[in-house]
Write a protein that holds these residues in place. Sequence first.
Motif, PDB file in Angstrom:
ATOM      1  N   PRO A 124      -0.628  -3.546   4.549  1.00  0.00           N
ATOM      2  CA  PRO A 124      -1.747  -3.082   5.363  1.00  0.00           C
ATOM      3  C   PRO A 124      -1.586  -3.561   6.797  1.00  0.00           C
ATOM      4  O   PRO A 124      -0.964  -4.585   7.046  1.00  0.00           O
ATOM      5  CB  PRO A 124      -2.966  -3.704   4.693  1.00  0.00           C
ATOM      6  CG  PRO A 124      -2.440  -4.875   3.932  1.00  0.00           C
ATOM      7  CD  PRO A 124      -1.036  -4.529   3.546  1.00  0.00           C
ATOM      8  N   GLU A 132      -8.791   1.492  -3.273  1.00  0.00           N
ATOM      9  CA  GLU A 132      -8.225   2.615  -2.537  1.00  0.00           C
ATOM     10  C   GLU A 132      -9.229   3.105  -1.508  1.00  0.00           C
ATOM     11  O   GLU A 132     -10.426   3.185  -1.773  1.00  0.00           O
ATOM     12  CB  GLU A 132      -7.859   3.740  -3.503  1.00  0.00           C
ATOM     13  CG  GLU A 132      -7.189   4.899  -2.814  1.00  0.00           C
ATOM     14  CD  GLU A 132      -6.622   5.927  -3.777  1.00  0.00           C
ATOM     15  OE1 GLU A 132      -6.277   7.032  -3.300  1.00  0.00           O
ATOM     16  OE2 GLU A 132      -6.532   5.648  -4.995  1.00  0.00           O
ATOM     17  N   LYS A 152       3.039   7.567   7.042  1.00  0.00           N
ATOM     18  CA  LYS A 152       2.353   8.257   5.938  1.00  0.00           C
ATOM     19  C   LYS A 152       3.373   8.614   4.853  1.00  0.00           C
ATOM     20  O   LYS A 152       4.461   9.105   5.144  1.00  0.00           O
ATOM     21  CB  LYS A 152       1.670   9.525   6.453  1.00  0.00           C
ATOM     22  CG  LYS A 152       0.980  10.332   5.376  1.00  0.00           C
ATOM     23  CD  LYS A 152       0.341  11.588   5.945  1.00  0.00           C
ATOM     24  CE  LYS A 152      -0.285  12.411   4.839  1.00  0.00           C
ATOM     25  NZ  LYS A 152      -0.869  13.645   5.366  1.00  0.00           N
ATOM     26  N   ILE A 187       0.839  -1.196   0.000  1.00  0.00           N
ATOM     27  CA  ILE A 187       0.000   0.000   0.000  1.00  0.00           C
ATOM     28  C   ILE A 187       0.876   1.249   0.000  1.00  0.00           C
ATOM     29  O   ILE A 187       1.982   1.248   0.540  1.00  0.00           O
ATOM     30  CB  ILE A 187      -0.954   0.059   1.217  1.00  0.00           C
ATOM     31  CG1 ILE A 187      -0.173   0.115   2.538  1.00  0.00           C
ATOM     32  CG2 ILE A 187      -1.941  -1.087   1.187  1.00  0.00           C
ATOM     33  CD1 ILE A 187      -1.011   0.417   3.767  1.00  0.00           C
ATOM     34  N   ASP A 188       0.364   2.304  -0.627  1.00  0.00           N
ATOM     35  CA  ASP A 188       0.868   3.649  -0.403  1.00  0.00           C
ATOM     36  C   ASP A 188       0.076   4.156   0.790  1.00  0.00           C
ATOM     37  O   ASP A 188      -1.144   4.320   0.711  1.00  0.00           O
ATOM     38  CB  ASP A 188       0.622   4.550  -1.621  1.00  0.00           C
ATOM     39  CG  ASP A 188       1.578   4.258  -2.753  1.00  0.00           C
ATOM     40  OD1 ASP A 188       2.778   4.064  -2.483  1.00  0.00           O
ATOM     41  OD2 ASP A 188       1.133   4.233  -3.912  1.00  0.00           O
ATOM     42  N   LYS A 189       0.770   4.371   1.921  1.00  0.00           N
ATOM     43  CA  LYS A 189       0.094   4.754   3.162  1.00  0.00           C
ATOM     44  C   LYS A 189      -0.237   6.241   3.125  1.00  0.00           C
ATOM     45  O   LYS A 189       0.632   7.070   2.886  1.00  0.00           O
ATOM     46  CB  LYS A 189       0.990   4.422   4.351  1.00  0.00           C
ATOM     47  CG  LYS A 189       0.309   4.552   5.677  1.00  0.00           C
ATOM     48  CD  LYS A 189       0.677   3.391   6.580  1.00  0.00           C
ATOM     49  CE  LYS A 189       0.213   3.537   8.005  1.00  0.00           C
ATOM     50  NZ  LYS A 189      -1.042   4.143   8.240  1.00  0.00           N
ATOM     51  N   LYS A 190      -1.511   6.563   3.365  1.00  0.00           N
ATOM     52  CA  LYS A 190      -1.987   7.938   3.228  1.00  0.00           C
ATOM     53  C   LYS A 190      -2.211   8.654   4.567  1.00  0.00           C
ATOM     54  O   LYS A 190      -2.399   9.870   4.580  1.00  0.00           O
ATOM     55  CB  LYS A 190      -3.291   7.939   2.422  1.00  0.00           C
ATOM     56  CG  LYS A 190      -3.084   7.470   0.975  1.00  0.00           C
ATOM     57  CD  LYS A 190      -4.343   7.048   0.270  1.00  0.00           C
ATOM     58  CE  LYS A 190      -5.404   8.101   0.155  1.00  0.00           C
ATOM     59  NZ  LYS A 190      -6.570   7.655  -0.639  1.00  0.00           N
ATOM     60  N   GLU A 235      -7.276   5.601   3.809  1.00  0.00           N
ATOM     61  CA  GLU A 235      -6.005   5.293   4.455  1.00  0.00           C
ATOM     62  C   GLU A 235      -4.925   4.770   3.524  1.00  0.00           C
ATOM     63  O   GLU A 235      -3.736   4.916   3.832  1.00  0.00           O
ATOM     64  CB  GLU A 235      -6.224   4.239   5.550  1.00  0.00           C
ATOM     65  CG  GLU A 235      -7.106   4.700   6.686  1.00  0.00           C
ATOM     66  CD  GLU A 235      -7.257   3.631   7.753  1.00  0.00           C
ATOM     67  OE1 GLU A 235      -6.230   3.181   8.287  1.00  0.00           O
ATOM     68  OE2 GLU A 235      -8.396   3.239   8.036  1.00  0.00           O
ATOM     69  N   ALA A 236      -5.321   4.114   2.417  1.00  0.00           N
ATOM     70  CA  ALA A 236      -4.318   3.387   1.638  1.00  0.00           C
ATOM     71  C   ALA A 236      -4.689   3.273   0.161  1.00  0.00           C
ATOM     72  O   ALA A 236      -5.854   3.167  -0.185  1.00  0.00           O
ATOM     73  CB  ALA A 236      -4.143   1.988   2.221  1.00  0.00           C
ATOM     74  N   ARG A 237      -3.638   3.244  -0.669  1.00  0.00           N
ATOM     75  CA  ARG A 237      -3.776   2.994  -2.104  1.00  0.00           C
ATOM     76  C   ARG A 237      -3.074   1.666  -2.392  1.00  0.00           C
ATOM     77  O   ARG A 237      -1.871   1.551  -2.183  1.00  0.00           O
ATOM     78  CB  ARG A 237      -3.117   4.122  -2.896  1.00  0.00           C
ATOM     79  CG  ARG A 237      -3.231   3.993  -4.405  1.00  0.00           C
ATOM     80  CD  ARG A 237      -2.568   5.165  -5.124  1.00  0.00           C
ATOM     81  NE  ARG A 237      -3.086   6.458  -4.646  1.00  0.00           N
ATOM     82  CZ  ARG A 237      -2.404   7.312  -3.861  1.00  0.00           C
ATOM     83  NH1 ARG A 237      -1.179   7.043  -3.484  1.00  0.00           N
ATOM     84  NH2 ARG A 237      -2.948   8.442  -3.481  1.00  0.00           N
ATOM     85  N   GLU A 241      -8.562  -0.928   5.280  1.00  0.00           N
ATOM     86  CA  GLU A 241      -7.616  -0.219   4.419  1.00  0.00           C
ATOM     87  C   GLU A 241      -7.752  -0.567   2.947  1.00  0.00           C
ATOM     88  O   GLU A 241      -7.434   0.257   2.094  1.00  0.00           O
ATOM     89  CB  GLU A 241      -6.174  -0.491   4.881  1.00  0.00           C
ATOM     90  CG  GLU A 241      -5.866   0.141   6.221  1.00  0.00           C
ATOM     91  CD  GLU A 241      -4.404   0.009   6.628  1.00  0.00           C
ATOM     92  OE1 GLU A 241      -3.596  -0.547   5.856  1.00  0.00           O
ATOM     93  OE2 GLU A 241      -4.078   0.472   7.726  1.00  0.00           O
TER      94      GLU A 241
END
Length: 170
Positions: free
Chosen positions: A46, A107, A40, A32-35, A110-112, A67
């Motif tokens: 996840p 997405e 972050k 994940i890309d953490k948002k 929180e996450a992508r 997520e």
Amino acid sequence: MKQLSDLDWSTWEARDPATLVFVIRDGKILLIDKKTGLGKGKVNGPGGKVDPGETPEQCAVRECQEELGITVSNLEYCGEHRFQFVDGYSIHVWVYRTRDFSGEPVETREARPKWVSLDAIPYDRMWEDDRLWLPMLIRGERFQSRWIFDGDSMLDYEIRPDGQNEPWVE
């Protein structure tokens, strides 16, 4: 506090219990890309904080649902991390892997999600420690680890193999 030896690990307790989950399927790993929150802007698996009354495994399932909108199953325990940050924050992380889930990763706030080839993991966008233990997880090796971090910078660590080697069979 800059070294593992600066702490009495026999009495160490984390402020937060948490989990990480890595779905591995067909030569790829779900990252994940953490948002939001700790990490972050980084790439990670996840996971998140264990709620009161919840087991780490229950938390792992819930966090993947929150997520990524997927329900993981047949989680395999891989190891534990004990992170101590010089600012006083600490976190104890139970790490799992699986190939089994239902739903399609989506997405969220929180996450992508991103499927990445096992030979192209973007370690340069991840926490500094990931390059040391994530290959162990992929190979099916269990571990116990302790880490000292100053913000994003790793100051000291120890990784101890834990249990049988069980290679990941595709």
